[in-house]
Design a protein around this motif. Structure first.
Motif, PDB file in Angstrom:
ATOM      1  N   SER A   7       0.810  -0.904  -0.126  1.00 19.70           N
ATOM      2  CA  SER A   7       0.135   0.178  -0.307  1.00 19.70           C
ATOM      3  C   SER A   7       0.925   1.410  -0.148  1.00 19.70           C
ATOM      4  N   TYR A   8       0.577   2.197  -0.184  1.00 20.84           N
ATOM      5  CA  TYR A   8       1.100   3.738  -0.935  1.00 20.84           C
ATOM      6  C   TYR A   8       0.555   4.579   0.264  1.00 20.84           C
ATOM      7  N   TYR A   9       1.693   5.675   0.315  1.00 22.78           N
ATOM      8  CA  TYR A   9       1.092   6.734   1.033  1.00 22.78           C
ATOM      9  C   TYR A   9       0.250   8.049   1.120  1.00 22.78           C
ATOM     10  N   TYR A  10      -0.275   7.704  -0.228  1.00 24.86           N
ATOM     11  CA  TYR A  10      -1.501   8.564  -1.141  1.00 24.86           C
ATOM     12  C   TYR A  10      -2.952   7.560  -0.913  1.00 24.86           C
ATOM     13  N   SER A  11      -2.912   6.483  -0.036  1.00 21.28           N
ATOM     14  CA  SER A  11      -4.310   5.586  -0.073  1.00 21.28           C
ATOM     15  C   SER A  11      -4.201   5.719   1.479  1.00 21.28           C
ATOM     16  N   ALA A  12      -6.214   5.846   1.566  1.00 20.19           N
ATOM     17  CA  ALA A  12      -6.490   5.670   3.358  1.00 20.19           C
ATOM     18  C   ALA A  12      -6.845   4.423   3.910  1.00 20.19           C
ATOM     19  N   SER A  13      -6.642   3.095   2.793  1.00 19.89           N
ATOM     20  CA  SER A  13      -6.545   1.836   2.900  1.00 19.89           C
ATOM     21  C   SER A  13      -5.906   1.536   4.198  1.00 19.89           C
ATOM     22  N   HIS A  14      -4.145   2.062   4.345  1.00 22.61           N
ATOM     23  CA  HIS A  14      -3.387   2.033   5.176  1.00 22.61           C
ATOM     24  C   HIS A  14      -3.259   2.960   5.781  1.00 22.61           C
ATOM     25  N   ASP A  15      -4.370   3.505   6.401  1.00 29.21           N
ATOM     26  CA  ASP A  15      -3.812   5.106   6.855  1.00 29.21           C
ATOM     27  C   ASP A  15      -2.475   6.096   6.380  1.00 29.21           C
ATOM     28  N   PHE A  16      -2.305   6.010   5.368  1.00 29.90           N
ATOM     29  CA  PHE A  16      -1.485   6.805   4.422  1.00 29.90           C
ATOM     30  C   PHE A  16      -0.060   6.344   4.941  1.00 29.90           C
ATOM     31  N   LYS A  17       0.496   4.950   4.186  1.00 25.95           N
ATOM     32  CA  LYS A  17       1.843   4.583   4.770  1.00 25.95           C
ATOM     33  C   LYS A  17       2.313   3.945   3.976  1.00 25.95           C
ATOM     34  N   ASN A  18       3.491   3.565   3.293  1.00 31.19           N
ATOM     35  CA  ASN A  18       4.405   3.111   2.904  1.00 31.19           C
ATOM     36  C   ASN A  18       4.415   1.974   2.919  1.00 31.19           C
ATOM     37  N   VAL A  19       2.979   0.904   2.979  1.00 30.21           N
ATOM     38  CA  VAL A  19       3.043  -0.646   3.967  1.00 30.21           C
ATOM     39  C   VAL A  19       3.511  -1.764   3.214  1.00 30.21           C
ATOM     40  N   ILE A  20       4.130  -2.440   3.392  1.00 31.78           N
ATOM     41  CA  ILE A  20       4.326  -4.148   3.323  1.00 31.78           C
ATOM     42  C   ILE A  20       3.916  -5.365   3.633  1.00 31.78           C
ATOM     43  N   ASP A  21       2.257  -5.763   3.159  1.00 34.06           N
ATOM     44  CA  ASP A  21       2.098  -6.683   4.493  1.00 34.06           C
ATOM     45  C   ASP A  21       2.301  -8.055   4.224  1.00 34.06           C
ATOM     46  N   GLN A  22       2.669  -9.300   4.702  1.00 38.06           N
ATOM     47  CA  GLN A  22       2.875 -10.348   4.584  1.00 38.06           C
ATOM     48  C   GLN A  22       2.856 -11.578   5.113  1.00 38.06           C
ATOM     49  N   GLY A  23       1.973 -12.650   4.541  1.00 38.79           N
ATOM     50  CA  GLY A  23       2.129 -13.599   5.784  1.00 38.79           C
ATOM     51  C   GLY A  23       2.769 -14.934   4.552  1.00 38.79           C
ATOM     52  N   ALA A  24       2.128 -16.289   4.694  1.00 41.08           N
ATOM     53  CA  ALA A  24       1.887 -16.823   6.077  1.00 41.08           C
ATOM     54  C   ALA A  24       3.197 -17.011   7.080  1.00 41.08           C
ATOM     55  N   GLY A  25       4.265 -17.008   6.243  1.00 32.18           N
ATOM     56  CA  GLY A  25       5.574 -17.591   7.226  1.00 32.18           C
ATOM     57  C   GLY A  25       5.205 -19.337   6.698  1.00 32.18           C
ATOM     58  N   PRO A  26       6.495 -20.084   7.237  1.00 29.99           N
ATOM     59  CA  PRO A  26       7.355 -18.757   8.523  1.00 29.99           C
ATOM     60  C   PRO A  26       8.597 -18.290   7.840  1.00 29.99           C
ATOM     61  N   TRP A  27       9.257 -17.614   8.931  1.00 26.21           N
ATOM     62  CA  TRP A  27       9.934 -16.680   8.199  1.00 26.21           C
ATOM     63  C   TRP A  27      11.368 -16.932   8.782  1.00 26.21           C
ATOM     64  N   PHE A  28      12.182 -17.057   7.408  1.00 28.68           N
ATOM     65  CA  PHE A  28      13.987 -17.961   7.800  1.00 28.68           C
ATOM     66  C   PHE A  28      14.206 -18.595   8.060  1.00 28.68           C
ATOM     67  N   GLU A  29      12.729 -19.773   7.581  1.00 25.50           N
ATOM     68  CA  GLU A  29      12.772 -20.467   8.341  1.00 25.50           C
ATOM     69  C   GLU A  29      13.668 -21.935   7.033  1.00 25.50           C
ATOM     70  N   GLN A  30      12.926 -20.915   6.014  1.00 28.34           N
ATOM     71  CA  GLN A  30      13.945 -21.725   4.412  1.00 28.34           C
ATOM     72  C   GLN A  30      14.208 -20.662   3.299  1.00 28.34           C
ATOM     73  N   LEU A  31      15.212 -21.675   2.791  1.00 26.39           N
ATOM     74  CA  LEU A  31      15.650 -20.365   1.913  1.00 26.39           C
ATOM     75  C   LEU A  31      14.560 -19.798   0.786  1.00 26.39           C
ATOM     76  N   GLY A  32      15.117 -18.131   0.882  1.00 29.92           N
ATOM     77  CA  GLY A  32      14.411 -17.385   0.177  1.00 29.92           C
ATOM     78  C   GLY A  32      12.672 -16.638   0.523  1.00 29.92           C
ATOM     79  N   SER A  33      13.309 -16.688   1.925  1.00 37.61           N
ATOM     80  CA  SER A  33      11.918 -15.813   2.915  1.00 37.61           C
ATOM     81  C   SER A  33      12.289 -14.636   2.949  1.00 37.61           C
ATOM     82  N   MET A  34      12.780 -13.717   1.966  1.00 31.30           N
ATOM     83  CA  MET A  34      12.553 -12.849   2.461  1.00 31.30           C
ATOM     84  C   MET A  34      11.919 -12.230   0.526  1.00 31.30           C
ATOM     85  N   ASP A  35      11.908 -13.106  -0.183  1.00 27.42           N
ATOM     86  CA  ASP A  35      11.072 -12.724  -1.664  1.00 27.42           C
ATOM     87  C   ASP A  35       9.934 -12.079  -2.194  1.00 27.42           C
TER      88      ASP A  35
END
Length: 452
Positions: free
Chosen positions: A400-428
């Protein structure tokens, strides 16, 4: 000729009048301007990672010191005839400290002019020399050099010249060295030459870029270059007349002069000494006039700074979100907890994300977002990236982006479902979502026809 001569007495009163009426406004406006510079440059995250703006920040510190140590002292000495400030101990403290700060300020000005030239160059190799790391090393290096240059003054016997009330060393050789080399060459001729040359080259580069359009500068880079060019013009306006006056004084130092000529030259010298202090006082006003973005940041800073009593820190209102954040978009309905907060990143986890991942994720995303801002300009008024992580729910990710009210006017990245860093490429996925923000919001541009 007696100092009771009406003509000489009139000139001496004029000297006192200049010190009080001309010096005080420069001192007050300069202190206010440099403090505002420091606050804005420290609070705006993108400025901290740009070499030119870093030079401006450091120069503001040195300019503030010059005004407080040197100009305020001159006002007291010449305006109030305070003999105590020309005592040997005070001279040995004030004079070297004043020149160290003055030379450091001139060095920052020169480095700033050179950096603007490098940033505006079409040659990628030249642009790569402009880095914040090199800027820090250069500042520390020049500070060390100027401290070494001024150290001999502490070991020289000072002479107090009355009624001129000036601090001078009794060592003729060192006094000549300071007059010709330190004051005239290092503090006047070299800065004027460098900022004139590189200011002209930068102007040519900008004109070429505007003509052919083959290489596009980031918004922040264009802003700092414009600010630097404005400052160059104004500083030349104040330093050049002072330089001419100094050349005259040095070239006529060995001429026998009557008391009338000495008094006139003392008046002219004092006028130009106060006149050149404008170069340390006006940078804020140059930046304010040159950049619409800087004007907005100054006004926002003045309006929005408040005192946080819990932490004894000053924060801009509206840029710090709460310790928790309630999701209210799509099917997301989790109460998030802030686990990291920095100049570039605010990191939020739901209850199921392992807290042990905070150090790695915060470093990776902070580095990535700094790279993005350095190469793709500004992303709205809040320069932070807001990253949200889930585990066990909400597969995939979205931006989401700073000009959008949907995420309170913030530059946002929202991701799931993990688990994080327990497998290669989790930052993709987070990296992929950052790409979308670049596509949709870089250079403060809203939207992209290529987004899918």
């Amino acid at each position: 000729m007696s100092s009771n001569d009406p003509y000489i007495r009139q000139i001496q009163l004029s000297i006192q009048y200049i010190a009080l009426t001309f010096g005080f406004p420069i001192l007050i406006l300069g202190i206010i301007g440099n403090i505002l510079n420091i606050i804005v440059f420290l609070h705006k995250a993108s400025y901290k990672h740009n070499a030119s703006s870093f030079y401006m920040l450091v120069k503001s510190f040195f300019d503030l010191n010059v005004l407080v140590i040197s100009l305020a002292g001159d006002i007291i000495i010449d305006g109030f005839h305070a003999n105590a400030l020309t005592s040997e101990n005070w001279c040995k403290f004030r004079v070297p400290l004043a020149y160290i700060n003055s030379l450091c300020s001139s060095s920052c000005l020169c480095l700033q002019a050179i950096d603007s030239y490098m940033c505006s160059s079409r040659n990628a190799t030249i642009r790569q020399y402009s880095t914040i790391k090199k800027a820090r090393y250069l500042i520390v290096g020049f500070l060390f050099v100027w401290i070494c240059n001024e150290c001999p003054y502490y070991f020289m016997k000072s002479a107090n010249i009355i009624p001129n009330l000036t601090c001078q060393t009794s060592n003729t050789i060192y006094r000549t060295y300071r007059s010709y080399f330190t004051i005239l060459v290092l503090n006047i001729i070299v800065p004027i030459t460098i900022i004139s040359l590189f200011g002209y080259l930068t102007y040519k580069n900008m004109h070429t870029l505007n003509t052919d359009g083959q290489y596009r500068l980031s918004t922040l880079t264009k802003q700092t270059i414009r600010m630097a060019l404005y400052e160059t013009i104004i500083v030349l306006l104040f330093k050049c007349p002072f330089g001419i006056a100094q050349i005259y004084l040095v070239s006529t130092a060995n001429i026998v002069k009557d008391v009338y000529r000495q008094t006139k030259e003392q008046f002219i010298t004092l006028f130009f000494y106060f006149y050149v202090y404008n170069a340390n006082a006006v940078p804020f006003f140059c930046y304010f006039a040159a950049s619409k973005s800087f004007r907005k940041q100054v006004i926002d800073t003045i309006k929005r700074i408040r005192f946080n009593q819990r932490t004894n820190l000053i924060f801009p209102l509206g840029e710090i979100v709460g310790a928790t954040w309630q999701e209210h978009w799509f099917e997301h309905n989790q109460l998030l907890t802030r686990v990291y907060y920095g100049d570039d990143l605010a990191l939020y986890y739901d209850d199921d994300v392992a807290r042990s991942t905070v150090p790695y994720i915060s470093k990776y995303l902070s580095d990535a977002w700094r790279y993005v801002k350095r190469n793709y300009g500004s992303f709205g008024p809040d320069e932070r990236l807001y990253a949200i992580f889930h585990t066990g729910r909400y597969s995939g990710g979205h931006p989401s982006y700073y000009y959008s009210a949907s995420h309170d006017f913030k530059n946002v990245i929202d991701q799931g479902a993990g688990p994080w860093f327990e497998q290669l490429g989790s930052m993709d996925i987070p990296t992929h979502e950052i790409f979308h923000i670049v596509e949709m919001a870089s250079f403060n541009t809203q939207g992209s026809p290529g987004f899918w």
